[in-house]
Design a protein around this motif. Structure first.
Motif, PDB file in Angstrom:
ATOM      1  N   VAL A  18       0.904  -1.358  -0.063  1.00  0.00           N
ATOM      2  CA  VAL A  18      -0.029  -0.066   0.077  1.00  0.00           C
ATOM      3  C   VAL A  18       0.725   1.335  -0.161  1.00  0.00           C
ATOM      4  CG1 VAL A  18      -1.582   1.212   1.204  1.00  0.00           C
ATOM      5  CG2 VAL A  18      -1.894  -1.117   1.084  1.00  0.00           C
ATOM      6  N   PRO A  19       1.718   1.346   0.834  1.00  0.00           N
ATOM      7  CA  PRO A  19       2.689   2.684   0.658  1.00  0.00           C
ATOM      8  C   PRO A  19       3.596   2.885  -0.553  1.00  0.00           C
ATOM      9  CG  PRO A  19       3.203   1.583   2.707  1.00  0.00           C
ATOM     10  CD  PRO A  19       2.295   0.518   1.854  1.00  0.00           C
ATOM     11  N   TYR A  20       3.605   1.892  -1.077  1.00  0.00           N
ATOM     12  CA  TYR A  20       4.483   2.052  -2.489  1.00  0.00           C
ATOM     13  C   TYR A  20       3.350   2.449  -3.685  1.00  0.00           C
ATOM     14  CZ  TYR A  20       7.846  -1.076  -0.201  1.00  0.00           C
ATOM     15  OH  TYR A  20       8.969  -1.369   0.611  1.00  0.00           O
ATOM     16  N   ILE A  21       2.236   1.899  -3.560  1.00  0.00           N
ATOM     17  CA  ILE A  21       1.156   2.383  -4.460  1.00  0.00           C
ATOM     18  C   ILE A  21       1.082   3.538  -4.184  1.00  0.00           C
ATOM     19  CG2 ILE A  21      -1.371   1.925  -4.956  1.00  0.00           C
ATOM     20  CD1 ILE A  21      -0.986  -0.814  -4.369  1.00  0.00           C
ATOM     21  N   ASP A  22       0.949   4.328  -3.027  1.00  0.00           N
ATOM     22  CA  ASP A  22       0.772   5.587  -2.641  1.00  0.00           C
ATOM     23  C   ASP A  22       1.748   6.599  -3.439  1.00  0.00           C
ATOM     24  OD1 ASP A  22      -1.552   5.188  -1.073  1.00  0.00           O
ATOM     25  OD2 ASP A  22      -0.821   5.133   0.537  1.00  0.00           O
ATOM     26  N   VAL A  23       2.921   6.060  -3.057  1.00  0.00           N
ATOM     27  CA  VAL A  23       4.230   6.917  -3.844  1.00  0.00           C
ATOM     28  C   VAL A  23       4.258   6.844  -5.306  1.00  0.00           C
ATOM     29  CG1 VAL A  23       6.682   6.761  -3.996  1.00  0.00           C
ATOM     30  CG2 VAL A  23       5.448   6.473  -1.672  1.00  0.00           C
ATOM     31  N   MET A  24       3.945   5.741  -5.921  1.00  0.00           N
ATOM     32  CA  MET A  24       3.589   5.678  -7.322  1.00  0.00           C
ATOM     33  C   MET A  24       2.566   6.548  -7.745  1.00  0.00           C
ATOM     34  SD  MET A  24       6.164   3.791  -8.213  1.00  0.00           S
ATOM     35  CE  MET A  24       5.715   3.695 -10.066  1.00  0.00           C
ATOM     36  N   LEU A  25       1.455   6.623  -7.228  1.00  0.00           N
ATOM     37  CA  LEU A  25       0.416   7.672  -7.654  1.00  0.00           C
ATOM     38  C   LEU A  25       0.826   9.036  -7.545  1.00  0.00           C
ATOM     39  CD1 LEU A  25      -2.866   5.793  -6.203  1.00  0.00           C
ATOM     40  CD2 LEU A  25      -2.107   6.134  -8.550  1.00  0.00           C
ATOM     41  N   VAL A  26       1.471   9.354  -6.421  1.00  0.00           N
ATOM     42  CA  VAL A  26       1.919  10.640  -6.415  1.00  0.00           C
ATOM     43  C   VAL A  26       2.948  11.034  -7.300  1.00  0.00           C
ATOM     44  CG1 VAL A  26       3.579  12.105  -4.951  1.00  0.00           C
ATOM     45  CG2 VAL A  26       1.638  10.925  -3.881  1.00  0.00           C
ATOM     46  N   LEU A  27       3.838   9.990  -7.738  1.00  0.00           N
ATOM     47  CA  LEU A  27       5.048  10.441  -8.748  1.00  0.00           C
ATOM     48  C   LEU A  27       4.085  10.367 -10.132  1.00  0.00           C
ATOM     49  CD1 LEU A  27       7.847   8.145  -7.741  1.00  0.00           C
ATOM     50  CD2 LEU A  27       7.724  10.443  -7.688  1.00  0.00           C
ATOM     51  N   LEU A  28       3.309   9.601 -10.274  1.00  0.00           N
ATOM     52  CA  LEU A  28       2.334   9.816 -11.519  1.00  0.00           C
ATOM     53  C   LEU A  28       1.628  10.973 -11.731  1.00  0.00           C
ATOM     54  CD1 LEU A  28       1.236   8.301 -14.029  1.00  0.00           C
ATOM     55  CD2 LEU A  28      -0.751   7.575 -12.761  1.00  0.00           C
ATOM     56  N   ILE A  29       1.152  11.707 -10.552  1.00  0.00           N
ATOM     57  CA  ILE A  29       0.539  12.823 -10.736  1.00  0.00           C
ATOM     58  C   ILE A  29       1.632  13.908 -11.083  1.00  0.00           C
ATOM     59  CG2 ILE A  29      -0.685  14.532  -9.188  1.00  0.00           C
ATOM     60  CD1 ILE A  29      -2.213  12.536  -8.072  1.00  0.00           C
TER      61      ILE A  29
END
Length: 143
Positions: A18-29
Protein backbone atom coordinates in the motif's frame (compact mmCIF):
# COMPACT_ATOMS: atom_id res chain seq x y z
CA UNK A 1 -4.36 -21.76 38.03
CA UNK A 2 -3.99 -23.79 35.08
CA UNK A 3 -1.05 -23.20 32.91
CA UNK A 4 -1.89 -22.76 29.24
CA UNK A 5 0.86 -22.96 26.75
CA UNK A 6 1.15 -19.88 24.63
CA UNK A 7 0.24 -20.19 21.04
CA UNK A 8 3.00 -18.97 18.87
CA UNK A 9 1.93 -16.63 16.18
CA UNK A 10 3.07 -17.42 12.73
CA UNK A 11 5.28 -14.85 11.18
CA UNK A 12 3.72 -13.13 8.24
CA UNK A 13 5.97 -13.06 5.21
CA UNK A 14 3.83 -10.73 3.11
CA UNK A 15 4.99 -7.35 1.91
CA UNK A 16 2.65 -4.47 2.51
CA UNK A 17 2.46 -2.75 -0.91
CA UNK A 18 0.00 0.00 0.00
CA UNK A 19 2.72 2.59 0.75
CA UNK A 20 4.41 1.80 -2.55
CA UNK A 21 1.15 2.30 -4.44
CA UNK A 22 0.68 5.65 -2.72
CA UNK A 23 4.18 6.74 -3.73
CA UNK A 24 3.65 5.60 -7.32
CA UNK A 25 0.37 7.52 -7.61
CA UNK A 26 2.00 10.69 -6.30
CA UNK A 27 4.88 10.29 -8.77
CA UNK A 28 2.42 9.69 -11.61
CA UNK A 29 0.57 12.91 -10.79
CA UNK A 30 3.84 14.85 -10.59
CA UNK A 31 5.04 13.51 -13.94
CA UNK A 32 1.71 14.24 -15.62
CA UNK A 33 1.71 17.82 -14.33
CA UNK A 34 5.32 18.52 -15.29
CA UNK A 35 5.07 16.89 -18.72
CA UNK A 36 2.39 19.33 -19.82
CA UNK A 37 4.37 22.27 -18.43
CA UNK A 38 7.61 21.23 -20.16
CA UNK A 39 6.34 20.57 -23.67
CA UNK A 40 6.11 23.60 -25.86
CA UNK A 41 5.13 23.79 -29.45
CA UNK A 42 2.32 23.93 -31.91
CA UNK A 43 -0.08 21.04 -32.22
CA UNK A 44 -0.38 20.00 -35.83
CA UNK A 45 -1.83 17.12 -37.76
CA UNK A 46 1.14 16.00 -39.82
CA UNK A 47 0.33 14.37 -43.15
CA UNK A 48 1.07 10.70 -43.54
CA UNK A 49 3.16 9.33 -46.37
CA UNK A 50 0.02 8.19 -48.12
CA UNK A 51 -2.36 10.89 -46.89
CA UNK A 52 -6.04 10.69 -47.65
CA UNK A 53 -7.49 13.69 -49.48
CA UNK A 54 -9.97 15.87 -47.62
CA UNK A 55 -13.55 14.76 -48.06
CA UNK A 56 -15.55 16.74 -50.58
CA UNK A 57 -18.59 16.99 -48.30
CA UNK A 58 -16.69 18.91 -45.59
CA UNK A 59 -16.52 22.69 -45.51
CA UNK A 60 -13.83 24.21 -47.72
CA UNK A 61 -10.72 24.85 -45.61
CA UNK A 62 -9.07 28.15 -44.85
CA UNK A 63 -5.72 28.00 -46.62
CA UNK A 64 -2.90 30.02 -45.07
CA UNK A 65 0.02 30.20 -47.50
CA UNK A 66 3.68 31.22 -47.30
CA UNK A 67 5.59 32.09 -50.45
CA UNK A 68 9.30 31.67 -51.03
CA UNK A 69 9.67 35.44 -50.54
CA UNK A 70 8.15 35.13 -47.04
CA UNK A 71 4.77 36.71 -47.86
CA UNK A 72 1.65 35.40 -46.14
CA UNK A 73 -1.71 34.93 -47.85
CA UNK A 74 -5.12 33.69 -46.76
CA UNK A 75 -7.61 32.03 -49.07
CA UNK A 76 -11.01 32.10 -47.42
CA UNK A 77 -13.09 33.02 -50.43
CA UNK A 78 -13.59 36.67 -49.46
CA UNK A 79 -10.10 38.20 -49.32
CA UNK A 80 -8.25 39.22 -52.45
CA UNK A 81 -5.74 36.41 -52.88
CA UNK A 82 -3.25 38.71 -54.58
CA UNK A 83 -2.81 40.84 -51.46
CA UNK A 84 -0.07 39.77 -49.00
CA UNK A 85 -0.94 40.02 -45.30
CA UNK A 86 0.99 40.58 -42.10
CA UNK A 87 0.84 37.73 -39.58
CA UNK A 88 -1.36 39.69 -37.17
CA UNK A 89 -3.79 40.58 -39.99
CA UNK A 90 -3.93 36.94 -41.07
CA UNK A 91 -4.56 35.81 -37.48
CA UNK A 92 -7.37 38.37 -37.08
CA UNK A 93 -9.06 37.20 -40.28
CA UNK A 94 -8.79 33.54 -39.25
CA UNK A 95 -10.15 34.29 -35.76
CA UNK A 96 -13.11 36.17 -37.26
CA UNK A 97 -13.85 33.32 -39.65
CA UNK A 98 -13.66 30.73 -36.86
CA UNK A 99 -16.14 32.70 -34.76
CA UNK A 100 -18.66 32.37 -37.60
CA UNK A 101 -17.71 28.79 -38.60
CA UNK A 102 -15.87 27.13 -35.67
CA UNK A 103 -15.67 23.73 -37.37
CA UNK A 104 -14.02 25.00 -40.55
CA UNK A 105 -10.64 23.28 -41.12
CA UNK A 106 -7.44 25.30 -41.44
CA UNK A 107 -4.48 24.13 -43.52
CA UNK A 108 -1.02 25.55 -44.18
CA UNK A 109 0.34 25.69 -47.71
CA UNK A 110 3.98 26.53 -48.21
CA UNK A 111 6.60 26.50 -50.90
CA UNK A 112 8.90 23.51 -50.41
CA UNK A 113 11.91 25.80 -50.01
CA UNK A 114 10.37 28.16 -47.44
CA UNK A 115 12.39 28.48 -44.25
CA UNK A 116 11.11 26.29 -41.44
CA UNK A 117 10.92 29.36 -39.18
CA UNK A 118 8.35 31.04 -41.43
CA UNK A 119 6.08 27.99 -41.31
CA UNK A 120 6.40 27.83 -37.52
CA UNK A 121 5.65 31.56 -37.17
CA UNK A 122 2.52 31.07 -39.28
CA UNK A 123 1.41 28.08 -37.21
CA UNK A 124 2.00 29.93 -33.92
CA UNK A 125 -0.02 32.84 -35.28
CA UNK A 126 -2.85 30.47 -36.23
CA UNK A 127 -2.73 28.87 -32.79
CA UNK A 128 -2.99 32.27 -31.12
CA UNK A 129 -6.01 32.99 -33.35
CA UNK A 130 -7.77 30.01 -31.77
CA UNK A 131 -7.22 27.32 -34.40
CA UNK A 132 -7.48 23.98 -32.57
CA UNK A 133 -5.84 21.88 -35.28
CA UNK A 134 -3.74 22.76 -38.33
CA UNK A 135 -3.30 20.54 -41.37
CA UNK A 136 -0.39 20.66 -43.80
CA UNK A 137 -1.05 20.61 -47.54
CA UNK A 138 1.01 18.26 -49.67
CA UNK A 139 1.12 17.23 -53.27
CA UNK A 140 0.55 13.59 -54.15
CA UNK A 141 3.86 11.75 -54.38
CA UNK A 142 5.12 9.93 -57.45
CA UNK A 143 4.33 6.24 -57.12
Amino acid sequence: MQYQPRKRRRKVAEINVVPYIDVMLVLLIIFMATATAITQGVSVDLPQAEAEPMSTDSKPPLVASVTLEGEYFLDNGSVDEGMPLQLDELAALVAAELQVHPDRPVVVNGDRQVAYDQIIQLMVSLQSAGVPSVGLMTEPGDE
